[in-house]
Design a protein around this motif. Structure first.
Motif, PDB file in Angstrom:
ATOM      1  N   GLU A   4       0.669  -1.236   0.309  1.00  0.00           N
ATOM      2  CA  GLU A   4      -0.310  -0.168   0.056  1.00  0.00           C
ATOM      3  C   GLU A   4       0.692   1.143   0.456  1.00  0.00           C
ATOM      4  O   GLU A   4       0.255   2.546  -1.171  1.00  0.00           O
TER       5      GLU A   4
ATOM      6  N   VAL B 176       1.681   6.530  -7.073  1.00  0.00           N
ATOM      7  CA  VAL B 176       0.547   7.656  -6.421  1.00  0.00           C
ATOM      8  C   VAL B 176       0.733   8.971  -6.600  1.00  0.00           C
ATOM      9  O   VAL B 176       0.626   9.726  -7.316  1.00  0.00           O
TER      10      VAL B 176
ATOM     11  N   GLN C 233       2.429   1.841  -2.926  1.00  0.00           N
ATOM     12  CA  GLN C 233       1.270   2.197  -4.785  1.00  0.00           C
ATOM     13  C   GLN C 233       0.975   3.974  -4.236  1.00  0.00           C
ATOM     14  O   GLN C 233       0.593   4.707  -5.145  1.00  0.00           O
ATOM     15  N   ARG C 234       1.080   4.358  -2.971  1.00  0.00           N
ATOM     16  CA  ARG C 234       0.585   5.366  -2.620  1.00  0.00           C
ATOM     17  C   ARG C 234       1.849   6.254  -2.751  1.00  0.00           C
ATOM     18  O   ARG C 234       1.778   7.674  -3.167  1.00  0.00           O
TER      19      ARG C 234
ATOM     20  N   VAL D 267       2.509  -7.959 -24.103  1.00  0.00           N
ATOM     21  CA  VAL D 267       1.661  -7.546 -23.357  1.00  0.00           C
ATOM     22  C   VAL D 267       1.726  -5.688 -23.141  1.00  0.00           C
ATOM     23  O   VAL D 267       1.002  -4.553 -23.707  1.00  0.00           O
TER      24      VAL D 267
ATOM     25  N   MET E  22      -0.380  -2.948 -24.732  1.00  0.00           N
ATOM     26  CA  MET E  22      -0.952  -1.804 -23.761  1.00  0.00           C
ATOM     27  C   MET E  22      -0.254  -0.512 -24.037  1.00  0.00           C
ATOM     28  O   MET E  22      -0.925   0.922 -24.409  1.00  0.00           O
TER      29      MET E  22
END
Lengths: 394, 583
Positions: free
Chosen positions: B5, B12, B8-9, B369, B373
């Motif tokens: 987390e 972001v 990820q924070r 892949v 994208m």
């Protein structure tokens, strides 16, 4: 019934494409029926044929432990004079599902897509196509589910309840869909009517089965009993089989009840939470059953996935659609390969196939979770999409 | 989870995601580099493992081998007769061989296939229930067309020698086929489908290849890789190598010359690793030594080949290797299952297992892949809705291409004309010059066409991963240049067009294969000059059921064609105004 030109084209296209594939590749049906992805002991066409044979010869149908289909289904298929009729029947049913999906899409409140798209997506869905060609009996359940959905949307509650009862009669777990179906009915009076109709229909169906089956109740154990207790431990794309292959005997009954409980446990919460979007709750429950039932096939998944475009308006909220798509794609492509490595070549083992069924389950689960999120987010925005608001920290 | 987390924070809050998205093309190149690097570090110390016999029952070389001086004269006697047979017809040869086999009680039968005859005999096990068998296969002529004199002499002498022994618990089948590929393959298929005289399911097969009539040889070559990425269980290869070394032979893999066998350093290991990837990827195209014929029926098989004629080892020494291997396999109570089925050998006694090398091919597939994208997200057409003609048209093109490629694959099976195939592919790759000012597709369509193409190839590579890792890896590397092509509009510089054409040319399945075959000195495809490699590809399917042809035609080619179509001149890029209008 008069249909606009485009819709009739789609339905006809569905019918013709199924027939064409069946006739151009005559051995495909057998191959698909052999594959674990499209055929389980509960849905395989081979076992229907066995049942039809036993039935027409007047032998006790459920004695051999091979047949797990409902007596009425076997009786109805045994009336058909030849294989050709059965092929046509399957194609026609698939076309009818496509037609019903087209009709259901007309009842959607928020929809920015032309109706025919839903039909086309169903017709072009390769999983549905292959499942139909494999003559898996799941198609009968599916058609009853769409029937129920369509009629409840049209307000014909009695018919919808009868359909859901019949779907439950054929493969047990769809009876749980009665709960979200009740959520789609406005007044309590009509809800009670629906419940009563379902119960009566079920009783009638069971009684007819009893009569057809030579005044014997042994079909109950061979159909529902075998599903509930997962007595036929065959590899399939579901989550059950691997678990029960090597478990100590004394734990098996406990875990079987736990697994059954898992199927059951989310149905009511989904219905209550999404009581404002009952159609969504219904399809979410369908997805949940497909994820957790003991004998799932890719035909189930294809049917579920074809219903998802109804919620096209909330697709913008999805957080990881790409991931879910790739998971499902890879699972569908790799599962026959890993099964081949395990069973045919012997160079792999059961863990290979099990791993890929986990990927498949993860794919379905991530779709369900993501859709739930999207719908909650849509509620938060009160129906007016605002993709820029950040509602969580991550 | 807490850590995740947090990461990820940070990602972001720093706004890294858009930055990463913008760098996708570079990331895909980095992934390819990592993938190659991961293969390159495998031969380093600490990355590989020493082989070991995993199945305890095998006990290689635990029993004394008796195929020695007493059998000398028998081998020589048979050989003296066999020397004269080189020019006789296969029927005559088989008749004489059959009479020899019958002499010591082996039941024989002749299987007639399309072109020739295969003689085989079953010696029923004195101590077995007759449900399992071990095969000793001797092709009359080896892959280079040399008469397998010593091989046949040792083969029949061994059969005679085995038949006098009461220890066998598995049936022994000797097979004399005209050649090591199509004839042997057709026999194996017939054995499991139509033959009357059988000896149960074949557990293992050993192919003997020893041309010439010399009494001595220098060293042993072992061939193990089968068709379609299949490998025999590592235990079988191990006992072969173990026994051979126990008998004092040097064992060479993938054509390592005699003077280099002793060396064991990073470079020799890398060389064998690359050779084994190549030979497995191009199985059916490379020389077929005989063990390939048994692929696909759960049979573990290897080929033993003698090399040189001056060395210290005599021909009974060569016979003792299959003898001891037969004794080992005879001990088995179950099928081969203990050891690895997925491995790469770095040296006769060193290997890497699948967990070490698989990630590199996974990463390669992920690179596609990412390319998918990139071509989907990083352009203005991303804003266009998914359910629209911009997706429908590529989907239709994809279906049509796939069907066309399937028809093409079938047509060339009937009419194998490599030059025509090459011509078609060259024309497609320069189609962006031929078709000018036609405005075939909208830019959005062309971008999504490319994403479909990359996704298709990525899925193919992933599905090949476990089945045929080397093929997946090679296709991934050779097809990668096509992810670098760029869209063309009316005002694109001709330089980019040229670049596109070059990229397309080198990433075309057939052109790449031909270039690779003719440029690489060590491609393992020796003796296939020019376009003959395409013929070989087709005949490998026809004779050996090696499906590389179909992988190329249905996996690589459709995605390449879609990329080639997508670079045909577009209309102008959509402006934000168009995007709004479409919404």
């Amino acid at each position: 019934m008069v249909m606009p030109v485009k819709e009739s084209h789609i339905v006809l296209g569905c019918f013709v494409s199924r027939l064409l594939v069946s006739f151009v590749f005559p051995s495909l049906q057998h191959q698909l029926d052999q594959s674990v992805e499209f055929s389980t002991p509960m849905t395989s066409f081979k076992s229907i044929q066995e049942g039809i044979y036993m039935f027409t010869k007047g032998l006790p149908t459920y004695n051999g432990g091979v047949v797990h289909h409902s007596p009425i289904l076997i009786w109805m298929l045994s009336i058909l004079p030849s294989q050709l009729f059965i092929t046509v029947l399957y194609a026609a049913i698939d076309a009818y599902i496509a037609f019903q999906i087209l009709q259901i899409s007309k009842h959607l409140k928020y929809c920015n897509l032309p109706n025919y798209i839903f039909g086309i997506l169903y017709v072009l869905n390769p999983l549905v196509l292959l499942s139909c060609v494999s003559k898996s009996s799941i198609i009968f359940t599916n058609v009853l589910i769409t029937t129920a959905l369509l009629h409840v949307l049209q307000g014909n509650i009695v018919f919808a309840s009868m359909a859901i009862a019949a779907a439950g009669y054929l493969s047990l777990y769809p009876i749980l869909l009665l709960v979200p179906l009740l959520g789609m009915i406005a007044s309590w009076k009509r809800k009670i009517l629906s419940i009563i109709t379902t119960i009566i229909t079920l009783q009638i169906l069971l009684f007819i089965s009893y009569e057809i089956n030579g005044s014997s109740w042994d079909f109950i154990d061979s159909t529902y009993g075998k599903i509930l207790t997962f007595s036929k431990v065959f590899p399939n794309i579901g989550l059950w089989w691997y678990f029960f292959v090597e478990m100590f005997d004394e734990f098996i009954p406990f875990f079987k009840s736990v697994f059954n409980l898992i199927v059951l446990v989310f149905i009511v919460p989904f219905t209550i939470r999404f009581n404002q979007q009952p159609l969504f709750a219904f399809i979410l429950c369908l997805g949940w059953i497909i994820l957790t039932k003991p004998y799932p096939t890719l035909g189930d998944a294809g049917f579920f996935l074809s219903l998802l475009p109804f919620f096209n308006s909330i697709f913008g909220y999805l957080r990881y659609p790409l991931l879910s798509t790739l998971l499902i794609l890879h699972a569908v492509i790799l599962s026959p390969i890993f099964y081949h490595l395990w069973i045919d070549l012997g160079s792999g083992n059961s863990n290979f196939f099990y791993a890929i069924t986990l990927v498949y389950a993860l794919g379905i689960a991530s779709i369900i979770a993501d859709l739930t999120w999207a719908m909650l987010r849509n509620e938060y925005d009160e129906g007016k999409p605002n993709y820029n608001v950040k509602v969580t920290q991550i | 989870m807490g850590l995740l987390e947090r990461v990820q924070r940070v990602i972001v809050s720093r706004g890294l995601i858009p930055k990463i998205m913008a760098q996708l093309p570079k990331i895909s190149i980095i992934f390819v580099a990592i993938s190659i690097l991961m293969i390159a570090i495998l031969p380093m110390d600490g990355q590989y493992r020493n082989t070991y016999i995993s199945e305890n029952a095998l006990m290689p070389s635990q029993a004394y081998s008796y195929f020695r001086e007493t059998e000398w004269n028998i081998v020589r006697g048979y050989r003296n007769e066999l020397v004269h047979m080189e020019n006789s017809t296969s029927r005559e040869r088989n008749q004489i061989m059959e009479s020899w086999l019958n002499e010591f009680g082996v039941k024989t039968q002749i299987y007639e296939n399309r072109d020739n005859e295969v003689l085989y005999g079953v010696f029923h096990a004195p101590r077995g229930d007759g449900t399992e068998a071990i095969v000793l296969a001797v092709p009359w002529f080896n892959v280079d067309g040399e008469f397998n004199t010593n091989g046949a002499a040792v083969g029949v002498a061994l059969a005679r020698y085995f038949s006098r022994w009461p220890v066998w618990s598995k049936n022994i089948i000797v097979v004399f086929s005209e050649n090591p590929d199509s004839a042997l393959r057709s026999w194996v298929e017939a054995y499991y489908t139509s033959l009357d005289l059988t000896g149960g399911s074949i557990e293992a097969a050993i192919v003997l290849d020893s041309p010439g009539e010399n009494d001595y040889f220098d060293y042993l070559e072992v061939y193990y890789d089968g068709l379609n990425g299949e490998l025999p269980n590592l235990d079988l290869v191990n006992i072969g190598i173990y026994i051979a070394e126990h008998e004092g032979m040097r064992v060479s893999l993938h054509g390592t010359p005699f003077d280099q066998i002793k060396e064991n350093n990073y470079w020799t290991r890398l060389k064998i690793l690359v050779a084994s990837i190549q030979s497995s990827a191009f199985s059916g195209l490379t020389k077929t030594h005989g063990n390939e014929a048994f692929s696909g029926w759960r049979i573990q098989s290897i080929t033993l080949k003698t090399k040189g004629n001056s060395g210290p080892l005599d021909i009974t020494c060569f016979g003792r290797v299959p003898e001891a291997m037969f004794r080992s396999i005879n001990n088995l109570l179950e099928k081969f299952h203990q050891s690895f089925f997925f491995y790469l050998l770095l040296a006769p006694r060193q290997f890497v297992s699948i967990s070490s090398y698989l990630p590199s091919a996974v990463i390669l597939s992920v690179a596609f892949v990412i390319a998918f994208m990139d071509s989907y997200i990083n352009n203005p057409s991303f804003a266009l809705p998914f359910f629209s003609n911009y997706t429908l048209i590529p989907a239709i093109v994809w279906t049509v291409t796939l069907v066309a490629c399937f028809i093409l694959a079938q047509l060339f099976l009937i009419l194998p004309i490599p030059s025509l195939l090459l011509l078609i592919n060259i024309v497609i790759s320069i189609s962006s010059i031929i078709i000018q000012n036609k405005k075939l597709f909208k830019p959005a369509v062309s971008n999504r066409l490319r994403s479909f193409a990359f996704l298709h190839l990525s899925l193919i590579l992933t599905s090949l991963l476990m089945v045929n890792f080397p093929l997946s890896f090679m296709i991934g590397l050779m097809a990668f240049p096509m992810t670098k092509v760029r869209s063309i509009t009316a005002n694109t510089a001709p330089q980019i067009k040229l670049e596109n054409i070059i990229l397309l040319m080198i990433s075309n399945p057939f052109i790449a294969l031909i270039i690779y075959n003719n440029v690489s000195s060590n491609s393992g495809l020796q003796g296939l000059q020019g376009l003959r490699v395409i013929n070989r590809l087709i005949s490998a399917w026809k004779d050996m059921r090696c499906w590389t042809w179909f992988v190329l035609c249905l996996g690589w080619l459709p995605s390449w064609i879609m990329v080639a179509i997508s670079v045909i001149e577009n209309e102008r890029e959509p402006t934000s105004h168009d995007v709004k209008k479409n919404e």
